[in-house]
Design a protein around this motif. Structure first.
Motif, PDB file in Angstrom:
ATOM      1  N   ILE A 171       0.839  -1.208   0.000  1.00 17.21           N
ATOM      2  CA  ILE A 171       0.000   0.000   0.000  1.00 17.21           C
ATOM      3  C   ILE A 171       0.869   1.252   0.000  1.00 17.21           C
ATOM      4  O   ILE A 171       0.614   2.222  -0.739  1.00 17.21           O
ATOM      5  N   ASN A 172       1.920   1.260   0.828  1.00 11.72           N
ATOM      6  CA  ASN A 172       2.822   2.413   0.858  1.00 11.72           C
ATOM      7  C   ASN A 172       3.489   2.637  -0.497  1.00 11.72           C
ATOM      8  O   ASN A 172       3.624   3.787  -0.951  1.00 11.72           O
ATOM      9  N   ARG A 173       3.912   1.552  -1.140  1.00 13.76           N
ATOM     10  CA  ARG A 173       4.545   1.703  -2.443  1.00 13.76           C
ATOM     11  C   ARG A 173       3.569   2.292  -3.462  1.00 13.76           C
ATOM     12  O   ARG A 173       3.930   3.166  -4.261  1.00 13.76           O
ATOM     13  N   THR A 174       2.331   1.835  -3.427  1.00 13.55           N
ATOM     14  CA  THR A 174       1.339   2.362  -4.364  1.00 13.55           C
ATOM     15  C   THR A 174       1.086   3.850  -4.126  1.00 13.55           C
ATOM     16  O   THR A 174       1.017   4.651  -5.081  1.00 13.55           O
ATOM     17  N   ILE A 175       0.958   4.244  -2.861  1.00 10.18           N
ATOM     18  CA  ILE A 175       0.723   5.664  -2.541  1.00 10.18           C
ATOM     19  C   ILE A 175       1.892   6.524  -2.989  1.00 10.18           C
ATOM     20  O   ILE A 175       1.718   7.618  -3.571  1.00 10.18           O
ATOM     21  N   LEU A 176       3.101   6.049  -2.758  1.00  5.65           N
ATOM     22  CA  LEU A 176       4.274   6.834  -3.146  1.00  5.65           C
ATOM     23  C   LEU A 176       4.395   6.924  -4.661  1.00  5.65           C
ATOM     24  O   LEU A 176       4.756   7.982  -5.203  1.00  5.65           O
ATOM     25  N   GLU A 177       4.110   5.851  -5.352  1.00  5.13           N
ATOM     26  CA  GLU A 177       4.177   5.895  -6.815  1.00  5.13           C
ATOM     27  C   GLU A 177       3.110   6.839  -7.388  1.00  5.13           C
ATOM     28  O   GLU A 177       3.370   7.566  -8.365  1.00  5.13           O
ATOM     29  N   VAL A 178       1.937   6.846  -6.789  1.00  9.40           N
ATOM     30  CA  VAL A 178       0.888   7.769  -7.247  1.00  9.40           C
ATOM     31  C   VAL A 178       1.284   9.213  -6.983  1.00  9.40           C
ATOM     32  O   VAL A 178       1.059  10.109  -7.814  1.00  9.40           O
ATOM     33  N   SER A 179       1.900   9.461  -5.818  1.00  9.87           N
ATOM     34  CA  SER A 179       2.309  10.838  -5.513  1.00  9.87           C
ATOM     35  C   SER A 179       3.397  11.323  -6.461  1.00  9.87           C
ATOM     36  O   SER A 179       3.471  12.523  -6.772  1.00  9.87           O
ATOM     37  N   LEU A 180       4.252  10.410  -6.929  1.00  5.64           N
ATOM     38  CA  LEU A 180       5.270  10.823  -7.898  1.00  5.64           C
ATOM     39  C   LEU A 180       4.653  11.182  -9.243  1.00  5.64           C
ATOM     40  O   LEU A 180       5.224  11.986  -9.991  1.00  5.64           O
TER      41      LEU A 180
END
Length: 399
Positions: free
Chosen positions: A190-199
């Motif tokens: 979940i953290n990886r998905t959120i960070l990738e979306v924020s990028l």
């Protein structure tokens, strides 16, 4: 140390328990038979001396008249000698017959002793066969020995109780690995998905994107760490899959996944692959070779070399991975197989790995009944040798 020395000196300790009991039964019979034989021989000899020793003879007057006294004495002496010789002959005949009978009965005693020892040790053989057959996948089986509550029955019951405890422990470990695999991977995903979306967010500031990239790298390191720990825990368990594998195919699959030419430190891979078969789990063996090659490339020097050799030696498949690199102290080589143990310098930084690569390799190789060793190269780098037995050899090792 003293016990080992005695075990090497005394041939008695090299015999099995069944043969030792047989010898004890046979030797006990021979000792008891010898004592009985000599006791009977002495008693019979004394009885013959008492019964056949001639006393004072009374010579009749008719025969005594005109017979010299010396002739009478000579006749008595001859009679005594004749009786003594006959008594000795009886004793000798009895002794020979007793020895022959004792030898024959001794042979029978050894045979009966072996049968008695075999029958007495049969419950122990059942315990041993069950212990050999059991593994993590068959811990539900029990000995269930029936019979009188003697020492062997208590041993079998104690072994069954130990199997109950081991079964509960392994089941708890499997449940923990399954739960940890889900509970630890999900938040990181979940953290990886959120960070990738924020990028990918156009309105995000450069500082926010830089922070997201840093957190994404940290998240990736934690994902590798958790994957390595879970794989280490799984590889230390009993193999669920055992099939004959051509290790050349495993190596080709690893080469398709691994980046053999990293941009920071390009290396040259030299291969010498011959036909070699092993028995085990293809996915675990693939991960094992992957870790060896990954370490050989990661901890190399610029424009270095990696040598990968595959061959068969007897009943074993041998994989050798050798690489150039920084010098490795010989006393630190064994520590590389311990979890989270790395060398000083580049290998101590967690950004380059979690220190579980060779630990996973050793756990997988141990689960397959093989061995893995490492040796420091004088020019720098390591030579890691992995030996995997075939199916027949693994069955012998488990037995």
């Amino acid at each position: 140390m003293k016990q080992r020395a005695w075990g090497r000196v005394l041939p008695w300790n090299r015999l099995g328990l069944r043969m030792r009991l047989t010898l004890l039964y046979g030797c006990s019979f021979f000792v008891a038979g010898s004592l009985l034989l000599w006791s009977t021989y002495l008693i019979t000899g004394q009885a013959l001396d008492q019964q056949f020793s001639p006393g004072p003879r009374v010579v009749s007057g008719e025969r005594a008249e005109g017979v010299p006294g010396d002739a009478v004495k000579g006749e008595v002496f001859l009679q005594r000698v004749n009786v003594k010789q006959r008594a000795d002959g009886v004793l000798d005949e009895m002794l020979r017959s007793s020895l022959i009978i004792m030898i024959l009965i001794g042979v029978i005693a050894f045979v009966l002793g072996y049968l008695m020892a075999d029958r007495a040790l049969r419950p122990l053989d059942r315990v041993t066969e069950t212990a050999r057959r059991l593994s993590e996948s068959t811990l539900h089986e029990r000995i269930g020995l029936r019979g009188p509550h003697d020492e062997v029955k208590r041993l079998a019951d104690t072994f069954d109780a130990m199997l109950d405890r081991l079964h509960r422990v392994f089941e708890a470990q499997r449940r923990f690995i399954g739960n940890a695999s889900h509970e630890l991977r999900t938040p990181l995903a979940i953290n990886r998905t959120i960070l990738e979306v924020s990028l990918e967010e156009p309105a995000a500031s450069p500082d926010l994107k830089a922070l997201a990239r840093a957190l994404l790298g940290t998240n990736a390191r934690y994902e590798r760490l958790i994957e390595g720990l879970l794989l280490l825990a799984q590889s230390e368990q009993e193999l669920a899959v055992r099939k004959s594998i051509d290790l050349r195919q495993v190596i080709r699959a690893v080469e398709e996944q691994l980046d053999l030419q990293p941009r920071k430190r390009p290396v040259t891979l030299h291969q010498d692959l011959r036909a070699a078969l092993a028995t085990g789990d293809p996915l675990l063996l693939e991960r094992c070779v992957y870790n060896l090659l990954e370490n050989a490339i990661k901890y190399n020097v610029r424009d270095g070399d990696v040598w990968l050799r595959l061959r068969e030696e007897g009943e074993e498949a041998v994989v050798v991975v050798e690489n150039t690199g920084t010098p490795v102290p010989p006393y630190d080589v064994d520590d590389l197989f311990e979890p989270f143990r790395r060398l000083q310098g580049d290998r101590i930084r967690s950004a380059r790995g979690a220190g579980l690569g060779l630990s996973i390799v050793r756990a997988i190789v141990d689960a397959h009944g093989g061995t893995v060793t490492a040796e420091a190269r004088p020019e720098g780098g390591l030579t890691v040798t992995m030996r995997l037995p075939r199916l027949e050899r693994q069955a012998a090792l488990r037995a």
